[in-house]
Design an enzyme around this catalytic site. Sequence first.
Site: not given
Length: 373
Positions: A89-91, A93, A143, A194, A221, A309, A311
């Site tokens: 992620d770009s920062g 958020f 963004d 956005q 967003g 399951c 897991c």
Amino acid sequence: MYKILKKDGKAKRAEFTTVHGTIQTPVFMNVGTAAAIKGAVATTDLKEIGTQVELSNTYHLHVRPGDEVVKKMGGLHKFMNWDRPILTDSGGFQVFSLAGLRKIKEEGVYFQSHIDGRKIFMGPEESMQIQSNLASTIAMAFDECPSSVASREYVQASVDRTTRWLRRCRAEMERLNQKEDTINRHQLLFGINQGAVYEDIRIAHAREIADMDLDGYAVGGLAVGESHEEMYRILDAVVPCLPEEKPTYLMGVGTPANILEAVDRGVDFFDCVYPTRNGRHGHVYTNLGKLNLFNAKFELDSRPIEEGCQCPACRNYSRAYIRHLLKAKEMLGMRLCVLHNLYFYNKMMEEIREAIEQGTYQEYKKQKLEGFL
């Protein structure tokens, strides 16, 4: 790079080839914000539970241990011993989540570190440089994520700035990918749509960034306070305006029901902290709904979390034992719940891919939702 294998309505079954391997979509990315999955889960565990993509956060790794440290260690893949794709992620958020600790200007965002209060500046070029140092497979454009209740005037100005920032991100990534000392010179760039809950702003923005021919496109967003119905309304409006021949990523979403609905609207990529956060609090997912293992009714329950399951938790331990671990505050209890939840999400995505291939997605979605709702 991105190839649609089958469609069932708007749902897409595709492959996305990267320098770190081919991603089968739709896919849920397992969130390791600071280069680790919270809950004592190792990258070797991630392979065992079927994880395709790990997601880490640019801002958090820049603050600690520092992206220059990660670069000196050979990049994020070597640092955390993970040879499959990583999305960073770009920062952006944090521009939203750390609203009390930042100031937004045209050049970028001025932060106060949430750890020690020191001043940090991050703009499009800085975000691209940090992500290049991390050497992730996919970098997200920088963004601003405006609040879902922000005024129309604020949202429009914010989106216009995000578009200007995206052009700067693209230019900087092109420059960085040509440098000799760049670890991953095949780093991909996803742009972010956005516009809060304003359909016309969202649509106009989607069309503008679609013309930029990026490697992929995200819808950002959402899942930040609006209702699920508003989220689906925005997806119905926006996804058709993004290039079908490129992957579409719904950021920070979500619940199993959210994912099922978004796949039906043409979304490929997902990420969310729900499975890990819920697992750390003893809340586990099953095909018949969510269980709270702290409940007294599980004290003598010898069954696994979910029958059938595969897991690591369900193959080896009972609900009663895991409940005991949680009550005793033993870390193993938290770890087993997180492993189960991530396995559940990864397995659900595998089932979604199979249903699209077989042309039975609507039936699968209906059956699955009946268990969750």
